[in-house]
Design an enzyme around this catalytic site. Structure first.
Site, PDB file in Angstrom:
ATOM      1  CB  SER A 184      48.455  23.529   8.541  1.00 36.29           C
ATOM      2  OG  SER A 184      48.400  23.572   7.302  1.00 36.29           O
TER       3      SER A 184
ATOM      4  CG  ASP B 195      50.304  15.377   9.041  1.00 37.91           C
ATOM      5  OD1 ASP B 195      49.999  15.086   7.877  1.00 37.91           O
ATOM      6  OD2 ASP B 195      50.532  16.622   9.399  1.00 37.91           O
TER       7      ASP B 195
END
Lengths: 373, 538
Positions: free
Chosen positions: A190, A288
Site C-alpha cells: 500500500s 482492488d
C-alpha cells in the site's frame, strides 16, 4: 439503500476466507472511526486500537528482532529482523549487530502499509509479515517506522525512507561476505509500496545500489476517475472517498492527485528512460479499486525500458497477503522468494541445480533436496 | 519475553483450583484462531462466524447513519481491542443507544458488566491533530548532533564495554571471581576512553560499580538500597519530576480509581507507599469536581517509620487534609508505619465494610516476591488479605522487566537492556538537579538488582504477563483500562515530556515505554467473588 449495502457485503465475503474477511472488515471499521471529515485524524484512538507487539531478541520460529533508533532528531525507529543461525541459536544482547556470515544476505528494507496514516513498524500484522519475509528469503528485514500523515505530510515518509536506506547501506554488519556490500531490496505494501518507489528514485541519484523493488498493492492514484475505481468503489472494503481522504492527508495542502508522489507517471511525472532503476516485482489484486493506477505504473516502467514483473492476482482483495490462508498468498510468497534469491545463490550445488531446473523447467529446490536424498 | 501471553487473565490459571476468569465456562486456549492471533486479535474459531455477522451489522448501521458514527468515534470509551468479539459488541451497543444528551450517561462494558460513566471532565478536546512541535528544536538539534558525534566515535568502545560486562557477569555466575576481578579493572580503564556523561558510558559505569560491589562486598549489599527513608523520598520526588513514569502511574491509577468509586459516598484508598503523597492531590480534586458531589474520602498511607521522632506520614496527611478542605472534600487520613509491606496486617487499615476500597500499589508488589516459591510467601499472604478486603479496585503499576530470574547472567542482561533504555529516556530531561537525582534513584535500583541477593534483593521486577498469571491465580480478575485512559496518558506525555515516549494498550492494561520498549505497566484488578471459586473447583 439497505439492499445495495447487502450486495456489496456479500460480494466481499465470497471472495475471501472468513478470517481474512473478519480482519479486513475490522480494519475498515476501525479506520472509519479515525478519519474525521475535516481532514484531521484521531491519533490517540488509532494508537489505542492498533495491536502492537514488542521486539523479541529471543528467536521465535527461527527469527529474532530488535529495535534501533536510526535518527534521533525525528525519533525514527526501525525494527530489525534476523534469522537465528544454527551456530548461534540464542543471540545475546551484545551480539544483535553481529556481522552477517553468509556469502550473500539480502537486506529487505520494508515499509508497512496504512495509506500513510495508519499502522507502525511494531503493528502485529506487520511484525508477523516481516518475520515471514525473513524465513522465506533468508534475509535481514529492516522495517521502517516512518512518520505518518496527516501530522507529517509529503515528503516526510520519503525522507524517513531515505534516511533508513542510507543507514542500512552504511552498516558494516549487514555487508555480504562475497563483496563487502549491503545487498538492498526495497519492499512495501500500500503506501509502503509507494514509498519504496520514491526512495528507489532518490537512491539512483546518490549512487546507492538497490537490487530490486517489491511493491505489494502499491498506493498510487490520479485526478482522473478510472474504470476500476468506478466499478469497484465500496465493493471490497475500500471506497474512493477514503482513498481521496488519505491523499488529501498526505499530499501538500492544495495539491491534487496528479502530484508526482501520487501519480509518478502522470502529467507531472518524471520519465525514467535511460535511468538505472531497480528491477520491480509489482503485485496487483484484481479486486482492488486502484488497480488501473497500479497497472499504469507497471506500464510506465515498461515504457521506460525498466525491468518489471507484474503479478496480477485476479481473485484477490487488498490485504490478502496478511494471512497465509489463500492460494494468492502462496503464489506471491513464492515469487518474492525467487525475486530476492535470483541474485543470491549460495552454493555451487544450488547454482548447478538452478541451471538444470531451468533447463528441465522444474523447481530446482525440490531437485536439490532429492539429490541429497 | 513471549510475544503473546498465551495464558491471559481471562483464561485458565496456572495454579490449580481458583478460577481466574470472569466467566468460568470459557473453552480452552486451543480454540483461538491462529491466523488472527498473528495480527494481535483473540477470536475463538467457534465464534468467528458470529463476529463476522456482528461486523456486518455494524457496517450496515454505520452506512445508515454516518453522523452518529463519527459522534461515537469521539465520545465512546472503548476497551481491549484484542478481544474482537467484545469490542464489536460494545460498538454495536453504543450505536444502539441514543446519542448522549447529558453528562451522566452510561456505557455498559459487556466484558465486566460494569457501568462506566462518561464523566464531564474527560470529554473530547478541540480536534487539533497531534503535531510534534519542538519549540526548542534548535537546542535539541545541536545537543543531538553532539550526542551523535560522540556515539559514533565511541561506538567501538561502547560495544567492547558491553561485551566485557556480559563476560564479567558470566564469570560471576560461574564463580570465576579472579577473572571477574581483572575484567572489572579492564572495564574501569576502558571507561576513561568513553564519554561517561551520556549514552552507554554512563549506564556501563553503574553496572561496573554494581558488579564490583557484588564481587568484593558479598551480597548483603546493605548499603545499596540503604539510604534513609528521607533520602529515598527525596530521590523518588526527583525521579517523579524528571521523567513521566511515575506521573503516568499516578494518572492512570487515579483514572481507574475515580471510575471505580463512581456512585459511592464513602470511599477509602489504601496507598502501599505514601512517599510525599504526590498521587493524591489530583484524585482529591477530581473527586471534588465529580457530578453529584464528592464522597467522604479516607486515605490510609503506608510508609516506613521515620527516625528521630518525626511522623512524616502524619505530616503528609496534614498537607493533603489541608488541600481537601480547600476544595470541600470531607477527608480523613491514617498513617501506617511499617518497615516492610508484609508487616502490615489488614486490621491496621481499619476498613469499614460499607466503604468502597481502592488498594493502590505503585511498584510495591514486587518487593514481596522472595527467591523461593514457598507456599506462604509474603506475596501470597498480602494478596490474600487484599482479596479479603474485597476492594472495588486494586491498581497495580510495576516495572515492565524480568529482573527476578534465578540465573544471574539472565538477570544482568535484562537489567542492562532495561536500564540503558531508561537512562536514554532520561537524556531528554533538561532540568537539574532533578535529572542528577533521578539518576541516583535509578542507580540504586540497578545496584539492588545486580549486587544483592536473598532478602536484601527487593527489586524483584516481573513483567506484566507474569503478574497477570499471579494475580489471576490469586483470585483477581482484570478490569480493563479503556481508550479514555489511553488518550489522557498520551496527552500527558505531549504536555510533560519529550518525543520518544509511547503509550501502548495491551489487553486492557496500559504501558509506557521509550522508543517502543515498554518500561512500566499499569493494570487494574478486582477480586473474583468467592462463590465463583466454588463453581469452578468442583
Amino acid at each position: 439503500m439497505a439492499r445495495r449495502n447487502e450486495v456489496k457485503l456479500n460480494e466481499c465475503k465470497m471472495a475471501v476466507s472468513l478470517s481474512t474477511w473478519v480482519l479486513i472488515s475490522n480494519f475498515k471499521l476501525a479506520y472509519n472511526l479515525l478519519r474525521r471529515p475535516d481532514g484531521t485524524f484521531n491519533r490517540h484512538l488509532a494508537e489505542f486500537l492498533d495491536r502492537k507487539v514488542p521486539a523479541n531478541a529471543n528467536p521465535v520460529d527461527g527469527v529474532f528482532s530488535f529495535d534501533v533508533l536510526i535518527d534521533r532528531g525525528t525519533s525514527l525507529l526501525s525494527r530489525i529482523y534476523r534469522p537465528a543461525t544454527a551456530e548461534e541459536p540464542q543471540p545475546n544482547i551484545a551480539e544483535l549487530e553481529k556481522p552477517v556470515t553468509a556469502e550473500v544476505v539480502p537486506v529487505i528494507i520494508f515499509f508497512h502499509g496504512g495509506s500513510f496514516a495508519h499502522s507502525s513498524a511494531n503493528s502485529a500484522t506487520y511484525d508477523t509479515l516481516c518475520r515471514r519475509l525473513v524465513s522465506l528469503c533468508k534475509a535481514v528485514v529492516v522495517s521502517v517506522n516512518y512518520r505518518r500523515a496527516p501530522e507529517n505530510r509529503y515528503p516526510c515518509a520519503y525522507d524517513d525512507g531515505w534516511t533508513a536506506l542510507k543507514w542500512v547501506n552504511s552498516r558494516p554488519w549487514l555487508q555480504s561476505q562475497k563483496d563487502s556490500k549491503v545487498h538492498i531490496y526495497l519492499a512495501g505494501d500500500s503506501s509502503g509500496g509507494n514509498i519504496a518507489h520514491h526512495v528507489a528514485l532518490r537512491a539512483i541519484e546518490s549512487g546507492i545500489d538497490v537490487l530490486g523493488n517489491i511493491l505489494l498493492n502499491p498506493m498510487f492514484g490520479g485526478q482522473e476517475r478510472t474504470e476500476s475505481e468506478k466499478r469497484l468503489d465500496g465493493k471490497y472494503c475500500v471506497t474512493l472517498r477514503d482513498r481521496d481522504w488519505y491523499w488529501r492527508a498526505y499530499l501538500p495542502e492544495g495539491e491534487d492527485r496528479d502530484h508526482p508522489a501520487c501519480n509518478p507517471f502522470g502529467p507531472n511525472g518524471r520519465s525514467l528512460e535511460g535511468i538505472k532503476f531497480p528491477k520491480s516485482l509489482v503485485v496487483v489484486a484484481g479486486l482492488d479499486l486502484i488497480q488501473d493506477w497500479q497497472l499504469a505504473y507497471v506500464e510506465g516502467l515498461k515504457k521506460a525500458g525498466q525491468e518489471v514483473k507484474l503479478l496480477y492476482m485476479e481473485q484477490a482483495t487488498i490485504g490478502f497477503f496478511l494471512l497465509p490462508n489463500s492460494n494468492h498468498f502462496h503464489t506471491v510468497t513464492d515469487e518474492i522468494t525467487k525475486f530476492v534469491s535470483s541474485d543470491c545463490i549460495k552454493t555451487i550445488g544450488e547454482r548447478i541445480m538452478q541451471c538444470i531446473g531451468a533447463l528441465l523447467c522444474v523447481d530446482y529446490v525440490c531437485l536439490f533436496k532429492c539429490f541429497l536424498g | 519475553m513471549l510475544r503473546y501471553d498465551s495464558t491471559s487473565s481471562s483464561a485458565g490459571s496456572s495454579s490449580g483450583s481458583l478460577s481466574s476468569s470472569s466467566s468460568s465456562s470459557k473453552p480452552p486456549q486451543q480454540d483461538i484462531d491462529g491466523l488472527l492471533a498473528g495480527a494481535g486479535y483473540k477470536v475463538r474459531s467457534s465464534e468467528l462466524r458470529q463476529v463476522a455477522q456482528r461486523l456486518e451489522r455494524l457496517e450496515t448501521a454505520m452506512g445508515n447513519s454516518p453522523a452518529d458514527f463519527s459522534q461515537l468515534a469521539s465520545d465512546a470509551i472503548l476497551y481491549n481491542p484484542s478481544d474482537l468479539a467484545c469490542w464489536v459488541d460494545s460498538l454495536l451497543t453504543e450505536f444502539a443507544e441514543p446519542p448522549p444528551t447529558c453528562s451522566s450517561d452510561f456505557i455498559v462494558d459487556p466484558v465486566n458488566n460494569q457501568t462506566v460513566v462518561n464523566s464531564a471532565w474527560t470529554t473530547a478536546e478541540p480536534h487539533t491533530p497531534q503535531v510534534h512541535q519542538n519549540i526548542t528544536y534548535d537546542e535539541q538539534q545541536s545537543l543531538d548532533n553532539q550526542l551523535t558525534v560522540v556515539t559514533a566515535m565511541e561506538e567501538d568502545s561502547g560495544i567492547r564495554l558491553v561485551h566485557m560486562l556480559m563476560t564479567c557477569a558470566e564469570c560471576v555466575q560461574s564463580g570465576d571471581l579472579s577473572l571477574a576481578t581483572s575484567l572489572i579493572g579492564d572495564m574501569q580503564g576502558l571507561l576513561t576512553h568513553v564519554n561517561t556523561v551520556c549514552g552507554i558510558g554512563k549506564v556501563a559505569g553503574h553496572f561496573i560499580d554494581a558488579l564490583s560491589r557484588r564481587i568484593f562486598q558479598g551480597m548483603g549489599g546493605g548499603s545499596v538500597n540503604g539510604g534513609s527513608a528521607f533520602e529515598n523520598e527525596i530521590l523518588h520526588h526527583h525521579f517523579y519530576e524528571a521523567c513521566p513514569y511515575l506521573k503516568f502511574a499516578h494518572f492512570t491509577a487515579n483514572q481507574a480509581i475515580l471510575e471505580a468509586f463512581d456512585g459511592h459516598d464513602c470511599v477509602h484508598v489504601v496507598d502501599f507507599n505514601l512517599m510525599h503523597g504526590l498521587q493524591w492531590p489530583a484524585l482529591i480534586q477530581a473527586l471534588a469536581l465529580r457530578p453529584g458531589g464528592p464522597p467522604l474520602l479516607r486515605l490510609t498511607g503506608i510508609g516506613p517509620p521515620s527516625p528521630d521522632g518525626r511522623d512524616s506520614l502524619r505530616e503528609i496527611g496534614l498537607r493533603l487534609a489541608e488541600l481537601a478542605r480547600s476544595v470541600n472534600v470531607r477527608f480523613a487520613f491514617r498513617g501506617v508505619a511499617a518497615s516492610r509491606l508484609e508487616d502490615v496486617k489488614p486490621w491496621m487499615l481499619q476498613v469499614n465494610p460499607k466503604e468502597a476500597v481502592a488498594v493502590n500499589s505503585i511498584m510495591q508488589l514486587h518487593r514481596l516476591l522472595g527467591s523461593e516459591q514457598t507456599r506462604n510467601s509474603p506475596i501470597d499472604t498480602v494478596l490474600s488479605w487484599i482479596r479479603g478486603l474485597n476492594p472495588k479496585i486494586m491498581t497495580v503499576v510495576e516495572q515492565e522487566a524480568n529482573h527476578n530470574q534465578p540465573g544471574f547472567l539472565d538477570r544482568f542482561t535484562e537489567a542492562l537492556y532495561y536500564y540503558s533504555t531508561m537512562f536514554d529516556s532520561l537524556e531528554a530531561c533538561r532540568v537539574q538537579p532533578e535529572k542528577a537525582l533521578a539518576e541516583i534513584y535509578i542507580q540504586r535500583e540497578i545496584g539492588n538488582v545486580v549486587s544483592c541477593e536473598g532478602s536484601a534483593r527487593v527489586e524483584r521486577h516481573e513483567p506484566l504477563a507474569k503478574w497477570r498469571r499471579r494475580l489471576s491465580g490469586a483470585g483477581f480478575r482484570a478490569l480493563h483500562l479503556g481508550s479514555n485512559a489511553f488518550k489522557q496518558a498520551s496527552m500527558l506525555l505531549t504536555l510533560f515530556s519529550a518525543e520518544g515516549y509511547s503509550v501502548e494498550e495491551n489487553e486492557g492494561c496500559l504501558s509506557l515505554g521509550w522508543h517502543s520498549r515498554p518500561l512500566i505497566a499499569a493494570s487494574a484488578w478486582q477480586a473474583v467473588p468467592a462463590w465463583d471459586n466454588h463453581m469452578s473447583s468442583s
